[in-house]
Design a protein around this motif. Structure first.
Motif, PDB file in Angstrom:
ATOM      1  N   SER A  92       0.870  -1.174   0.000  1.00  0.00           N
ATOM      2  CA  SER A  92       0.000   0.000   0.000  1.00  0.00           C
ATOM      3  C   SER A  92       0.910   1.228   0.000  1.00  0.00           C
ATOM      4  O   SER A  92       2.110   1.119   0.253  1.00  0.00           O
ATOM      5  N   SER A 125      -8.153  -1.563  -4.301  1.00  0.00           N
ATOM      6  CA  SER A 125      -8.626  -2.429  -3.230  1.00  0.00           C
ATOM      7  C   SER A 125     -10.093  -2.786  -3.471  1.00  0.00           C
ATOM      8  O   SER A 125     -10.899  -1.924  -3.839  1.00  0.00           O
ATOM      9  N   GLN A 126     -10.437  -4.047  -3.274  1.00  0.00           N
ATOM     10  CA  GLN A 126     -11.828  -4.484  -3.432  1.00  0.00           C
ATOM     11  C   GLN A 126     -12.709  -3.871  -2.347  1.00  0.00           C
ATOM     12  O   GLN A 126     -13.865  -3.564  -2.585  1.00  0.00           O
ATOM     13  N   ARG A 127     -12.122  -3.715  -1.169  1.00  0.00           N
ATOM     14  CA  ARG A 127     -12.846  -3.212  -0.006  1.00  0.00           C
ATOM     15  C   ARG A 127     -13.044  -1.708  -0.056  1.00  0.00           C
ATOM     16  O   ARG A 127     -14.122  -1.202   0.229  1.00  0.00           O
ATOM     17  N   ASP A 128     -11.975  -0.974  -0.386  1.00  0.00           N
ATOM     18  CA  ASP A 128     -12.004   0.484  -0.353  1.00  0.00           C
ATOM     19  C   ASP A 128     -11.425   0.999  -1.670  1.00  0.00           C
ATOM     20  O   ASP A 128     -10.220   0.962  -1.882  1.00  0.00           O
ATOM     21  N   LYS A 129     -12.256   1.456  -2.542  1.00  0.00           N
ATOM     22  CA  LYS A 129     -11.831   1.885  -3.887  1.00  0.00           C
ATOM     23  C   LYS A 129     -10.881   3.084  -3.854  1.00  0.00           C
ATOM     24  O   LYS A 129     -10.231   3.378  -4.843  1.00  0.00           O
ATOM     25  N   ARG A 130     -10.818   3.785  -2.705  1.00  0.00           N
ATOM     26  CA  ARG A 130      -9.894   4.926  -2.613  1.00  0.00           C
ATOM     27  C   ARG A 130      -8.456   4.483  -2.419  1.00  0.00           C
ATOM     28  O   ARG A 130      -7.536   5.219  -2.707  1.00  0.00           O
ATOM     29  N   SER A 131      -8.248   3.282  -1.890  1.00  0.00           N
ATOM     30  CA  SER A 131      -6.880   2.819  -1.652  1.00  0.00           C
ATOM     31  C   SER A 131      -6.471   1.815  -2.724  1.00  0.00           C
ATOM     32  O   SER A 131      -7.318   1.211  -3.384  1.00  0.00           O
TER      33      SER A 131
END
Length: 190
Positions: A92, A125-131
């Motif tokens: 990340s 990221s599948q969970r958080d499109k911002r990361s």
């Protein structure tokens, strides 16, 4: 320690320079910083920090030269260092910041340039499109491999045996310890 390496322009005259811990250096020139404080040390932490900063700049110049030899003109030495910091990992942006000493806005700019040049792949990221996670592309891997190969020739020029390898390991350990102490002191005080 060879003080002529540390101070190549100093006039040592007939100074007797011996190994640390055995006998004091006699008749060796003093630096203004150490004379001012009444300290007999030839190397201060401030001087060490200045040498590290100059060495870092010279290494950046060396990287620029190697990039030019490789025909890479779309990124600079700072971006090449980011690629080398990523290595074989998938990171990340936060993890990348922990691996190197970058300012957040700088690393964002570097990553944009590296992505535009196809040196890295950004995986949302599948969970958080911002990361996003970052990894080297094939082009980035090839550049890192070429830079590591070039570095081997410099390592061979500097290392002439087991003692040089031990000295390099000692230098690394000392600098790493300084980094940890100075970082803790900056964050938490002494």
């Amino acid at each position: 320690m060879n003080h002529r390496i540390l101070y190549p322009f100093a006039d040592f005259g007939d100074a007797v320079v011996v190994q640390p811990g055995r006998e004091a250096v006699r008749n060796a020139p003093r630096h203004p910083e150490s004379d001012r404080d009444g300290d007999d040390a030839l190397v201060t932490y401030f001087e060490l920090a200045r040498v590290m900063e100059r060495a870092s700049r010279r290494f950046s110049g060396l990287l620029r030269t190697e990039l030019t030899k490789l025909g890479v003109d779309d990124i600079g030495s700072a971006q090449a260092m980011v690629l080398l910091a990523i290595g074989d990992a998938e990171l990340s942006v936060g993890e990348l910041l922990d691996r190197g000493h970058y300012v957040g806005s700088n690393v964002s700019y570097y990553l944009k340039q590296l992505a535009d040049g196809d040196y890295i792949d950004r995986i949302a990221s599948q969970r958080d499109k911002r990361s996003a996670r970052i990894r080297l592309s094939e082009k980035g891997k090839q550049l890192c491999k070429s830079l590591r190969e070039a570095a081997k020739s410099y390592e061979r020029a500097l290392s002439h045996g087991e003692q040089d390898r031990r000295n390099l390991e000692t230098a690394f350990q000392t600098l790493h310890r300084l980094e940890m102490v100075w970082g803790s002191a900056a964050r938490y005080g002494i």
